[in-house]
Scaffold this motif. Structure first.
Motif, PDB file in Angstrom:
ATOM      1  N   PHE A  36       7.106  -4.733   2.190  1.00 18.32           N
ATOM      2  CA  PHE A  36       7.351  -3.972   3.355  1.00 18.32           C
ATOM      3  C   PHE A  36       6.596  -2.772   3.530  1.00 18.32           C
ATOM      4  CE2 PHE A  36       9.532  -0.494   5.700  1.00 18.32           C
ATOM      5  CZ  PHE A  36       9.317  -0.854   6.899  1.00 18.32           C
ATOM      6  N   LEU A  37       6.737  -2.015   2.355  1.00 15.74           N
ATOM      7  CA  LEU A  37       5.885  -0.849   2.258  1.00 15.74           C
ATOM      8  C   LEU A  37       4.426  -1.074   2.068  1.00 15.74           C
ATOM      9  CD1 LEU A  37       8.046   1.275  -0.520  1.00 15.74           C
ATOM     10  CD2 LEU A  37       7.855   1.768   1.810  1.00 15.74           C
ATOM     11  N   GLU A  38       3.970  -2.333   1.534  1.00 10.94           N
ATOM     12  CA  GLU A  38       2.658  -2.531   1.580  1.00 10.94           C
ATOM     13  C   GLU A  38       2.205  -2.825   2.944  1.00 10.94           C
ATOM     14  OE1 GLU A  38       2.669  -4.364  -3.235  1.00 10.94           O
ATOM     15  OE2 GLU A  38       2.627  -5.700  -1.504  1.00 10.94           O
ATOM     16  N   ASP A  39       2.986  -3.656   3.435  1.00 10.84           N
ATOM     17  CA  ASP A  39       2.552  -3.997   4.876  1.00 10.84           C
ATOM     18  C   ASP A  39       2.378  -2.592   5.835  1.00 10.84           C
ATOM     19  OD1 ASP A  39       2.535  -6.634   4.170  1.00 10.84           O
ATOM     20  OD2 ASP A  39       4.424  -7.226   5.063  1.00 10.84           O
ATOM     21  N   LEU A  40       3.347  -1.800   5.633  1.00 11.41           N
ATOM     22  CA  LEU A  40       3.389  -0.666   6.455  1.00 11.41           C
ATOM     23  C   LEU A  40       2.235   0.229   5.887  1.00 11.41           C
ATOM     24  CD1 LEU A  40       4.774   1.369   8.438  1.00 11.41           C
ATOM     25  CD2 LEU A  40       6.121   2.148   6.509  1.00 11.41           C
ATOM     26  N   ALA A  41       1.990   0.468   4.711  1.00 14.70           N
ATOM     27  CA  ALA A  41       0.963   1.185   4.233  1.00 14.70           C
ATOM     28  C   ALA A  41      -0.748   0.802   4.862  1.00 14.70           C
ATOM     29  CB  ALA A  41       0.697   1.285   2.885  1.00 14.70           C
ATOM     30  N   GLN A  42      -0.665  -0.650   4.813  1.00 13.75           N
ATOM     31  CA  GLN A  42      -2.028  -1.384   5.177  1.00 13.75           C
ATOM     32  C   GLN A  42      -2.101  -0.837   6.766  1.00 13.75           C
ATOM     33  OE1 GLN A  42      -4.262  -2.708   3.299  1.00 13.75           O
ATOM     34  NE2 GLN A  42      -5.353  -2.181   5.113  1.00 13.75           N
ATOM     35  N   SER A  70       3.316   6.061  -3.962  1.00 14.02           N
ATOM     36  CA  SER A  70       2.373   5.307  -4.822  1.00 14.02           C
ATOM     37  C   SER A  70       1.940   4.049  -4.010  1.00 14.02           C
ATOM     38  CB  SER A  70       2.961   4.776  -6.149  1.00 14.02           C
ATOM     39  OG  SER A  70       4.087   4.093  -5.655  1.00 14.02           O
ATOM     40  N   THR A  71       2.787   3.525  -3.361  1.00 12.42           N
ATOM     41  CA  THR A  71       1.972   2.355  -2.364  1.00 12.42           C
ATOM     42  C   THR A  71       0.986   2.578  -1.441  1.00 12.42           C
ATOM     43  OG1 THR A  71       4.331   1.188  -2.443  1.00 12.42           O
ATOM     44  CG2 THR A  71       2.722   0.456  -0.916  1.00 12.42           C
ATOM     45  N   LEU A  72       1.083   3.721  -0.984  1.00 12.29           N
ATOM     46  CA  LEU A  72       0.000   4.232   0.053  1.00 12.29           C
ATOM     47  C   LEU A  72      -1.332   4.284  -0.828  1.00 12.29           C
ATOM     48  CD1 LEU A  72      -1.317   4.827   3.028  1.00 12.29           C
ATOM     49  CD2 LEU A  72      -0.142   7.096   2.426  1.00 12.29           C
ATOM     50  N   ALA A  73      -1.150   5.264  -1.692  1.00  9.92           N
ATOM     51  CA  ALA A  73      -2.375   5.365  -2.519  1.00  9.92           C
ATOM     52  C   ALA A  73      -2.827   4.069  -3.122  1.00  9.92           C
ATOM     53  CB  ALA A  73      -1.871   6.485  -4.018  1.00  9.92           C
ATOM     54  N   ALA A  78      -6.998   3.927   1.329  1.00 14.35           N
ATOM     55  CA  ALA A  78      -5.849   5.135   1.495  1.00 14.35           C
ATOM     56  C   ALA A  78      -6.794   6.397   1.414  1.00 14.35           C
ATOM     57  CB  ALA A  78      -5.126   5.069   0.504  1.00 14.35           C
ATOM     58  N   SER A  79      -7.942   6.482   1.056  1.00 13.99           N
ATOM     59  CA  SER A  79      -8.359   7.916   0.768  1.00 13.99           C
ATOM     60  C   SER A  79      -8.872   8.257   2.320  1.00 13.99           C
ATOM     61  CB  SER A  79      -9.851   7.805  -0.073  1.00 13.99           C
ATOM     62  OG  SER A  79     -10.651   6.896   0.495  1.00 13.99           O
ATOM     63  N   SER A  80      -8.979   7.070   3.316  1.00 17.35           N
ATOM     64  CA  SER A  80      -9.232   7.834   4.559  1.00 17.35           C
ATOM     65  C   SER A  80      -8.205   8.441   5.387  1.00 17.35           C
ATOM     66  CB  SER A  80      -9.428   6.399   5.358  1.00 17.35           C
ATOM     67  OG  SER A  80      -8.360   5.875   5.795  1.00 17.35           O
ATOM     68  N   ILE A  81      -6.795   8.444   4.621  1.00 17.15           N
ATOM     69  CA  ILE A  81      -5.735   9.133   5.262  1.00 17.15           C
ATOM     70  C   ILE A  81      -5.018  10.103   4.199  1.00 17.15           C
ATOM     71  CG2 ILE A  81      -4.044   7.435   4.982  1.00 17.15           C
ATOM     72  CD1 ILE A  81      -2.678   8.305   7.778  1.00 17.15           C
ATOM     73  N   LEU A  82      -5.062   9.639   2.927  1.00 15.08           N
ATOM     74  CA  LEU A  82      -4.134  10.461   1.720  1.00 15.08           C
ATOM     75  C   LEU A  82      -4.968  11.448   1.288  1.00 15.08           C
ATOM     76  CD1 LEU A  82      -1.659  10.518   0.404  1.00 15.08           C
ATOM     77  CD2 LEU A  82      -2.467   8.915  -1.044  1.00 15.08           C
TER      78      LEU A  82
END
Length: 162
Positions: A36-42, A70-73, A78-82
Motif C-alpha cells: 500500500f505504501l509503495e503504491d501510494l508513494a509511486q 523510507s518507502t517514499l525515498a 522520489a528526488s522530484s518531491i523529497l
C-alpha cells in the motif's frame, strides 16, 4: 416417499476490504502495508512530476511512521518531491527539530513552550499542536534547503505525530 431437496444457495460474495481498514488492520500483514505504501508513494511521485509547479517536501515524523519516509525515498523519482525526511523519535530530538525551525525568516514567535522541568512533561507530543509545530519547522527547513528559486514557492512541510 422420496423428497427432493435443493442444494443450499452459495454464500454471498465477500467484499474486499482495504488492507489498512480498521477491521482488517490487526490481521493485515506487513507486506500488504508495504505494498500500500509503495503504491501510494509511486502515485505521489508520478502526480507531482506531472504538475507545472511540482512540490518539494520536507518531512518530519515524530514517533512511529518512519516506514512512510523510507518507502517514499526508495521510490524511483522520489528526488522530484523529497527534499529531506527526518524522524524525531525522542522528545529531545523533537525539541531540537522544532527549535531549529526558525531559520531567520523573520518570524520570532516561540515554538512549543518547553516546561522548565527537564522532562518536558507539559507537552503533548501526540497532538495537533505538536504536529503543527513540526510541519512549520519542516517548512522552514525545506525553504532553507531548496536552492532553485522557481521551486521555492512549492516547498511544503509535512509532519505526523504518533
Amino acid at each position: 416417499e422420496s423428497s427432493s431437496m435443493d442444494p443450499p444457495p452459495p454464500p454471498p460474495p465477500q467484499e474486499e476490504e482495504h488492507p489498512l481498514s480498521s477491521s482488517n488492520a490487526s490481521s493485515s500483514s506487513s507486506s500488504s502495508t508495504t505494498t500500500f505504501l509503495e503504491d501510494l508513494a509511486q502515485r505521489v511521485v508520478t502526480t507531482n512530476k506531472q504538475q507545472t509547479f511540482p512540490l518539494k517536501a520536507t518531512f518530519c515524523i515524530a514517533g512511529g511512521g518512519g516506514q512512510a519516509i523510507s518507502t517514499l525515498a526508495a521510490t524511483e523519482g522520489a528526488s522530484s518531491i523529497l527534499v529531506e525526511g527526518t524522524i524525531a523519535y525522542d522528545r529531545h530530538s523533537f525539541h531540537q527539530y522544532v527549535g531549529k525551525g526558525n531559520l531567520g525568516l523573520g518570524e520570532k514567535e516561540s515554538t512549543l513552550e518547553e516546561s522548565k522541568e527537564p522532562n518536558h512533561n507539559k507537552i503533548q507530543y501526540v497532538s495537533r499542536q505538536a504536529a503543527s509545530q513540526l510541519s512549520k519547522a519542516a517548512l522552514y527547513r525545506g525553504m532553507g534547503l531548496v536552492t532553485n528559486l522557481q521551486s521555492y514557492h512549492g516547498v511544503v512541510g509535512v509532519s505526523c505525530t504518533s
